[in-house]
Design a protein around this motif. Structure first.
Motif, PDB file in Angstrom:
ATOM      1  N   MET A 249       0.823  -1.211   0.000  1.00  0.00           N
ATOM      2  CA  MET A 249       0.000   0.000   0.000  1.00  0.00           C
ATOM      3  C   MET A 249       0.858   1.263   0.000  1.00  0.00           C
ATOM      4  SD  MET A 249      -3.125  -1.067   2.557  1.00  0.00           S
ATOM      5  CE  MET A 249      -3.962   0.509   2.358  1.00  0.00           C
ATOM      6  N   MET A 250       1.993   1.212   0.685  1.00  0.00           N
ATOM      7  CA  MET A 250       2.919   2.355   0.653  1.00  0.00           C
ATOM      8  C   MET A 250       3.419   2.605  -0.762  1.00  0.00           C
ATOM      9  SD  MET A 250       5.436   2.123   3.924  1.00  0.00           S
ATOM     10  CE  MET A 250       4.771   1.869   5.557  1.00  0.00           C
ATOM     11  N   LEU A 251       3.759   1.528  -1.447  1.00  0.00           N
ATOM     12  CA  LEU A 251       4.249   1.652  -2.815  1.00  0.00           C
ATOM     13  C   LEU A 251       3.178   2.272  -3.706  1.00  0.00           C
ATOM     14  CD1 LEU A 251       6.944   0.932  -4.117  1.00  0.00           C
ATOM     15  CD2 LEU A 251       5.929  -1.209  -4.896  1.00  0.00           C
ATOM     16  N   ALA A 252       1.920   1.868  -3.495  1.00  0.00           N
ATOM     17  CA  ALA A 252       0.820   2.437  -4.279  1.00  0.00           C
ATOM     18  C   ALA A 252       0.592   3.902  -3.933  1.00  0.00           C
ATOM     19  CB  ALA A 252      -0.451   1.632  -4.036  1.00  0.00           C
ATOM     20  N   ALA A 253       0.765   4.247  -2.652  1.00  0.00           N
ATOM     21  CA  ALA A 253       0.533   5.629  -2.217  1.00  0.00           C
ATOM     22  C   ALA A 253       1.560   6.600  -2.784  1.00  0.00           C
ATOM     23  CB  ALA A 253       0.538   5.696  -0.685  1.00  0.00           C
ATOM     24  N   LEU A 254       2.701   6.103  -3.231  1.00  0.00           N
ATOM     25  CA  LEU A 254       3.723   6.985  -3.799  1.00  0.00           C
ATOM     26  C   LEU A 254       3.234   7.659  -5.082  1.00  0.00           C
ATOM     27  CD1 LEU A 254       6.932   4.794  -3.285  1.00  0.00           C
ATOM     28  CD2 LEU A 254       6.305   6.870  -2.048  1.00  0.00           C
ATOM     29  N   SER A 255       2.196   7.090  -5.695  1.00  0.00           N
ATOM     30  CA  SER A 255       1.640   7.699  -6.910  1.00  0.00           C
ATOM     31  C   SER A 255       0.963   9.035  -6.612  1.00  0.00           C
ATOM     32  CB  SER A 255       0.627   6.745  -7.561  1.00  0.00           C
ATOM     33  OG  SER A 255      -0.456   6.489  -6.670  1.00  0.00           O
ATOM     34  N   TYR A 256       0.796   9.368  -5.313  1.00  0.00           N
ATOM     35  CA  TYR A 256       0.176  10.638  -4.922  1.00  0.00           C
ATOM     36  C   TYR A 256       1.006  11.835  -5.387  1.00  0.00           C
ATOM     37  CZ  TYR A 256      -2.882  13.473  -1.947  1.00  0.00           C
ATOM     38  OH  TYR A 256      -3.802  14.364  -1.487  1.00  0.00           O
ATOM     39  N   TYR A 258       1.565  12.658  -8.215  1.00  0.00           N
ATOM     40  CA  TYR A 258       0.973  13.265  -9.411  1.00  0.00           C
ATOM     41  C   TYR A 258       0.332  14.611  -9.099  1.00  0.00           C
ATOM     42  CZ  TYR A 258      -4.000  12.759  -8.312  1.00  0.00           C
ATOM     43  OH  TYR A 258      -5.234  12.917  -7.765  1.00  0.00           O
ATOM     44  N   LYS A 259       0.030  14.864  -7.808  1.00  0.00           N
ATOM     45  CA  LYS A 259      -0.572  16.138  -7.422  1.00  0.00           C
ATOM     46  C   LYS A 259       0.306  17.318  -7.827  1.00  0.00           C
ATOM     47  CE  LYS A 259      -4.520  15.544  -5.172  1.00  0.00           C
ATOM     48  NZ  LYS A 259      -5.741  16.292  -5.520  1.00  0.00           N
ATOM     49  N   LEU A 260       1.616  17.105  -7.859  1.00  0.00           N
ATOM     50  CA  LEU A 260       2.525  18.181  -8.237  1.00  0.00           C
ATOM     51  C   LEU A 260       2.220  18.698  -9.636  1.00  0.00           C
ATOM     52  CD1 LEU A 260       6.018  17.031  -6.893  1.00  0.00           C
ATOM     53  CD2 LEU A 260       4.633  18.949  -6.109  1.00  0.00           C
ATOM     54  N   VAL A 261       1.789  17.807 -10.513  1.00  0.00           N
ATOM     55  CA  VAL A 261       1.457  18.215 -11.882  1.00  0.00           C
ATOM     56  C   VAL A 261       0.294  19.191 -11.869  1.00  0.00           C
ATOM     57  CG1 VAL A 261       0.728  17.395 -14.153  1.00  0.00           C
ATOM     58  CG2 VAL A 261       2.327  16.032 -12.787  1.00  0.00           C
ATOM     59  N   ARG A 262      -0.702  18.912 -11.033  1.00  0.00           N
ATOM     60  CA  ARG A 262      -1.876  19.783 -10.968  1.00  0.00           C
ATOM     61  C   ARG A 262      -1.544  21.149 -10.382  1.00  0.00           C
ATOM     62  NH1 ARG A 262      -6.717  18.571 -11.921  1.00  0.00           N
ATOM     63  NH2 ARG A 262      -7.579  19.859 -10.246  1.00  0.00           N
ATOM     64  N   PHE A 263      -0.523  21.214  -9.517  1.00  0.00           N
ATOM     65  CA  PHE A 263      -0.140  22.495  -8.938  1.00  0.00           C
ATOM     66  C   PHE A 263       0.409  23.457  -9.988  1.00  0.00           C
ATOM     67  CE2 PHE A 263       1.067  20.123  -4.758  1.00  0.00           C
ATOM     68  CZ  PHE A 263      -0.283  19.868  -4.525  1.00  0.00           C
ATOM     69  N   TYR A 264       0.953  22.926 -11.087  1.00  0.00           N
ATOM     70  CA  TYR A 264       1.676  23.765 -12.042  1.00  0.00           C
ATOM     71  C   TYR A 264       1.128  23.728 -13.470  1.00  0.00           C
ATOM     72  CZ  TYR A 264       5.159  24.181  -8.350  1.00  0.00           C
ATOM     73  OH  TYR A 264       5.786  24.446  -7.167  1.00  0.00           O
ATOM     74  N   GLU A 265       0.259  22.796 -13.791  1.00  0.00           N
ATOM     75  CA  GLU A 265      -0.254  22.758 -15.164  1.00  0.00           C
ATOM     76  C   GLU A 265      -1.186  23.953 -15.412  1.00  0.00           C
ATOM     77  OE1 GLU A 265      -2.234  19.109 -15.782  1.00  0.00           O
ATOM     78  OE2 GLU A 265      -3.896  19.508 -14.409  1.00  0.00           O
ATOM     79  N   PRO A 266      -1.208  24.496 -16.639  1.00  0.00           N
ATOM     80  CA  PRO A 266      -1.957  25.736 -16.920  1.00  0.00           C
ATOM     81  C   PRO A 266      -3.435  25.679 -16.559  1.00  0.00           C
ATOM     82  CG  PRO A 266      -0.481  25.194 -18.736  1.00  0.00           C
ATOM     83  CD  PRO A 266      -0.437  24.025 -17.809  1.00  0.00           C
ATOM     84  N   SER A 267      -4.068  24.524 -16.716  1.00  0.00           N
ATOM     85  CA  SER A 267      -5.507  24.439 -16.477  1.00  0.00           C
ATOM     86  C   SER A 267      -5.893  24.559 -15.007  1.00  0.00           C
ATOM     87  CB  SER A 267      -6.042  23.111 -17.034  1.00  0.00           C
ATOM     88  OG  SER A 267      -5.423  22.019 -16.367  1.00  0.00           O
ATOM     89  N   SER A 268      -4.958  24.350 -14.084  1.00  0.00           N
ATOM     90  CA  SER A 268      -5.320  24.354 -12.667  1.00  0.00           C
ATOM     91  C   SER A 268      -4.364  25.156 -11.780  1.00  0.00           C
ATOM     92  CB  SER A 268      -5.375  22.914 -12.140  1.00  0.00           C
ATOM     93  OG  SER A 268      -4.134  22.268 -12.321  1.00  0.00           O
ATOM     94  N   ARG A 269      -3.310  25.736 -12.335  1.00  0.00           N
ATOM     95  CA  ARG A 269      -2.313  26.373 -11.480  1.00  0.00           C
ATOM     96  C   ARG A 269      -2.842  27.606 -10.753  1.00  0.00           C
ATOM     97  NH1 ARG A 269       1.824  28.458 -16.208  1.00  0.00           N
ATOM     98  NH2 ARG A 269       0.438  30.006 -17.178  1.00  0.00           N
ATOM     99  N   ASP A 270      -3.805  28.341 -11.358  1.00  0.00           N
ATOM    100  CA  ASP A 270      -4.370  29.507 -10.683  1.00  0.00           C
ATOM    101  C   ASP A 270      -5.111  29.118  -9.406  1.00  0.00           C
ATOM    102  OD1 ASP A 270      -3.337  31.126 -12.615  1.00  0.00           O
ATOM    103  OD2 ASP A 270      -5.198  31.255 -13.777  1.00  0.00           O
ATOM    104  N   GLN A 271      -5.626  27.914  -9.388  1.00  0.00           N
ATOM    105  CA  GLN A 271      -6.353  27.408  -8.226  1.00  0.00           C
ATOM    106  C   GLN A 271      -5.435  27.260  -7.008  1.00  0.00           C
ATOM    107  OE1 GLN A 271      -8.030  23.571  -9.055  1.00  0.00           O
ATOM    108  NE2 GLN A 271      -9.510  23.644  -7.375  1.00  0.00           N
ATOM    109  N   THR A 283       4.116  18.175  -0.165  1.00  0.00           N
ATOM    110  CA  THR A 283       3.938  17.000  -1.015  1.00  0.00           C
ATOM    111  C   THR A 283       5.269  16.302  -1.277  1.00  0.00           C
ATOM    112  OG1 THR A 283       2.038  18.054  -2.086  1.00  0.00           O
ATOM    113  CG2 THR A 283       3.015  16.168  -3.203  1.00  0.00           C
ATOM    114  N   VAL A 284       6.306  17.076  -1.569  1.00  0.00           N
ATOM    115  CA  VAL A 284       7.625  16.491  -1.834  1.00  0.00           C
ATOM    116  C   VAL A 284       8.179  15.823  -0.580  1.00  0.00           C
ATOM    117  CG1 VAL A 284      10.020  17.017  -2.423  1.00  0.00           C
ATOM    118  CG2 VAL A 284       8.170  18.034  -3.751  1.00  0.00           C
ATOM    119  N   VAL A 285       8.071  16.513   0.572  1.00  0.00           N
ATOM    120  CA  VAL A 285       8.576  15.928   1.818  1.00  0.00           C
ATOM    121  C   VAL A 285       7.792  14.675   2.176  1.00  0.00           C
ATOM    122  CG1 VAL A 285       8.841  16.300   4.300  1.00  0.00           C
ATOM    123  CG2 VAL A 285       9.468  18.110   2.705  1.00  0.00           C
ATOM    124  N   ALA A 286       6.458  14.701   2.015  1.00  0.00           N
ATOM    125  CA  ALA A 286       5.638  13.523   2.300  1.00  0.00           C
ATOM    126  C   ALA A 286       6.031  12.354   1.400  1.00  0.00           C
ATOM    127  CB  ALA A 286       4.157  13.856   2.119  1.00  0.00           C
TER     128      ALA A 286
END
Length: 350
Positions: A249-256, A258-271, A283-286
């Protein structure tokens, strides 16, 4: 050498006192900032939500650090004390980031003054100029405490450095295995804080209650909490099946990540504009902590069934009673011969 009771020494009291005073002072600074902003803006609106998030995270961080400090002193755990010291350094970074993020949330036009706009200008007499000193004081207080903690931890190392000897004996291999177990338990505790920090920021600042992502984030909280608890029980009791599930489950949770992409992609970065820096940091430290926990978990798994389980379950050193001390002294005298001279001091393993 007897194990001192909790908070019985000057170093222990200084360590707890430093964290307590810091927590009170920092939360006062954050509370004053929050009150001043709340008087002039709607904190539930868009970019201003960074302020309640800031207050909530600092309250959580200070309470978590205080709990971890008492726990480390109770367990005589040097590794956890060092983890708290590193966590304190992370708090300095977080407090410094909040100065930038609060300015980003409030100040739209940096060069104008209060006559133009009291809330959205960055010049003299504005809301920003009034709260900036309180925001700057917070990392200064935490930084000062960081240096004080360094000296108290050095004292505590001399006080607790021999405690593992009382738990696992003089076998160097057992000592190494026990240290990896302590690292694992410490990492699980910090995993909980950083996951909670990321989740809290997403729920307060970003996500809409009617969105699917909000529901998924809420559902992830008990799942991750259960994962961390079960992993802690599994590594202590050496339950291989539960430990295997936890590692998967830890290995699967590492896929989290992907949130970094949403922080910076043009469609959602203003949010994420006003909280991008702390969200990215958390997120990086976690992610790194979870990756480290997975690796240490594999190392601990390899130590299962090698005779350490009793030391894990009974890992808190207990102060010997007066009768036990007297009987031990009498036994030493008998073993040393009829002269009654005490044995020389034993050199413990640090």
């Amino acid at each position: 050498m007897a194990v001192e009771p909790l908070l019985a020494t000057r170093a222990q009291r200084a360590f707890i006192g430093t964290i307590t005073i810091q927590a009170i002072a920092v939360l006062v600074m954050v509370g004053i900032t929050f009150r001043k902003v709340d008087e002039h803006v709607q904190l539930r609106l868009g970019r201003y939500t960074t302020l309640p998030c800031y207050l909530a995270l600092f309250a959580l961080a200070e309470l978590f650090e205080l709990f971890m400090a008492f726990d480390a002193l109770r367990l005589r755990n040097i590794i956890q004390l060092l983890g708290i010291w590193l966590f304190q350094g992370a708090l300095i970074v977080f407090a410094a980031l909040q100065v930038h993020q609060t300015r980003t949330a409030l100040v739209i036009t940096p060069d104008c003054d209060s006559q133009t706009s009291y809330v959205n200008c960055g010049g003299s007499g504005t809301l920003w100029s009034q709260i900036q000193p309180f925001l700057i004081v917070a990392p200064v207080i935490i930084g000062t405490s960081w240096f004080v903690m360094l000296f108290t931890i050095r004292k505590l190392y001399g006080e607790f450095g021999w405690a593992i000897f009382h738990v696992v004996g003089a076998n160097p291999k057992m000592k190494t295995m026990y240290q990896w177990y302590q690292i694992m338990i410490c990492l699980l505790k910090f995993d909980f804080f950083f996951f909670t920090g990321v989740t809290m920021q997403l729920l307060i600042v970003v996500l809409q209650k009617n969105s699917a992502e909000f529901g998924v984030t809420i559902a992830a909280i008990p799942v991750v909490l259960l994962l961390l608890i079960l992993c802690g029980i599994a590594v202590q009791r050496e339950i291989k099946s539960v430990m295997t599930i936890s590692l998967v489950m830890m290995l699967a949770a590492l896929s989290y990540l992907y949130k970094l992409v949403r922080f910076y992609e043009p469609s959602s970065r203003d949010q994420y504009l006003s909280t991008r820096a702390t969200l990215t940091t958390f997120t990086v430290v976690a992610f790194l902590l979870l990756l480290g926990t997975f690796g240490v978990g594999l190392r601990c798994y390899s130590d299962f069934d090698r005779g350490l389980i009793s030391s894990k379950v009974h890992s808190i050193p207990i102060r010997p009673s007066a009768s036990n001390q007297n009987s031990s002294a009498n036994m030493s005298q008998k073993q040393n011969g009829t002269s009654g001279a005490p044995l020389g001091p034993r050199i413990s393993i640090e």
